[in-house]
Design an enzyme around this catalytic site. Sequence first.
Site, PDB file in Angstrom:
ATOM      1  N   ASP A   7      16.412 -36.213  -5.216  1.00  0.00           N
ATOM      2  CA  ASP A   7      16.351 -34.840  -5.084  1.00  0.00           C
ATOM      3  C   ASP A   7      15.921 -34.459  -3.742  1.00  0.00           C
ATOM      4  O   ASP A   7      14.519 -34.353  -3.817  1.00  0.00           O
ATOM      5  CB  ASP A   7      15.643 -34.032  -6.007  1.00  0.00           C
ATOM      6  CG  ASP A   7      15.904 -32.368  -5.989  1.00  0.00           C
ATOM      7  OD1 ASP A   7      16.607 -31.895  -5.464  1.00  0.00           O
ATOM      8  OD2 ASP A   7      15.014 -31.605  -6.554  1.00  0.00           O
ATOM      9  N   GLU A  15      21.472 -35.296  -4.195  1.00  0.00           N
ATOM     10  CA  GLU A  15      21.967 -33.735  -4.274  1.00  0.00           C
ATOM     11  C   GLU A  15      22.477 -33.357  -3.071  1.00  0.00           C
ATOM     12  O   GLU A  15      21.954 -33.773  -2.187  1.00  0.00           O
ATOM     13  CB  GLU A  15      21.118 -33.002  -5.011  1.00  0.00           C
ATOM     14  CG  GLU A  15      21.497 -31.599  -5.134  1.00  0.00           C
ATOM     15  CD  GLU A  15      20.381 -30.800  -5.852  1.00  0.00           C
ATOM     16  OE1 GLU A  15      20.782 -30.617  -7.156  1.00  0.00           O
ATOM     17  OE2 GLU A  15      19.541 -30.522  -5.536  1.00  0.00           O
ATOM     18  N   ASP A  43      11.125 -31.745  -9.608  1.00  0.00           N
ATOM     19  CA  ASP A  43      11.909 -32.630  -8.662  1.00  0.00           C
ATOM     20  C   ASP A  43      12.441 -33.741  -9.110  1.00  0.00           C
ATOM     21  O   ASP A  43      13.505 -34.618  -8.890  1.00  0.00           O
ATOM     22  CB  ASP A  43      11.089 -32.968  -7.411  1.00  0.00           C
ATOM     23  CG  ASP A  43      10.275 -31.500  -7.130  1.00  0.00           C
ATOM     24  OD1 ASP A  43      11.407 -30.950  -6.174  1.00  0.00           O
ATOM     25  OD2 ASP A  43       9.352 -30.997  -7.032  1.00  0.00           O
TER      26      ASP A  43
END
Length: 164
Positions: free
Chosen positions: A7, A67, A139
């Site tokens: 992420d 992502e 996160d």
Amino acid sequence: MIIMGLDPGTAITGYGVIEAAAGKYRALSYGCLRTDSKLAMPQRLLSLYQQLAALIQEHQPEQIAVEQLFFNKNITTAVPVGQARGVLLLCAAQQGIALAEYTPLEVKQALTGYGRADKQQIQYMISRLLNIETPKPDDAADALAIAITHAHYYQGKKLRGEVE
């Protein structure tokens, strides 16, 4: 298969490493890579690169999922996040690791079956699928969700004969 989810962020990049086998998942490691806000951006990006390279060396993932960049209103945060994302993609490519990218919508859909699921629903599914307490910080939880998403999508591609 060992999958690393990422992420991306400049200050904090979440990571999650899972083992996926026969439709079951096990968390191997998760946490955050952090950079010092007092450093200039090139040094922060170098630090991020070095931390990820060490993590890849330690866990030897077969695939990495990241992502995709998504921003709604704050374009000023999108640029640094995009730079961090570029560093992550470069590091994976230099290591010769297969890479996949997923939108937040795809992650929500894969974990809950609903593309507008909230963060609590995602965290609940992560906890259930990995049989762990809700990962902190967010996160790290997001990175585990990305890794699980890749495992789901990859399994579907295998069943359709699109990958070996």
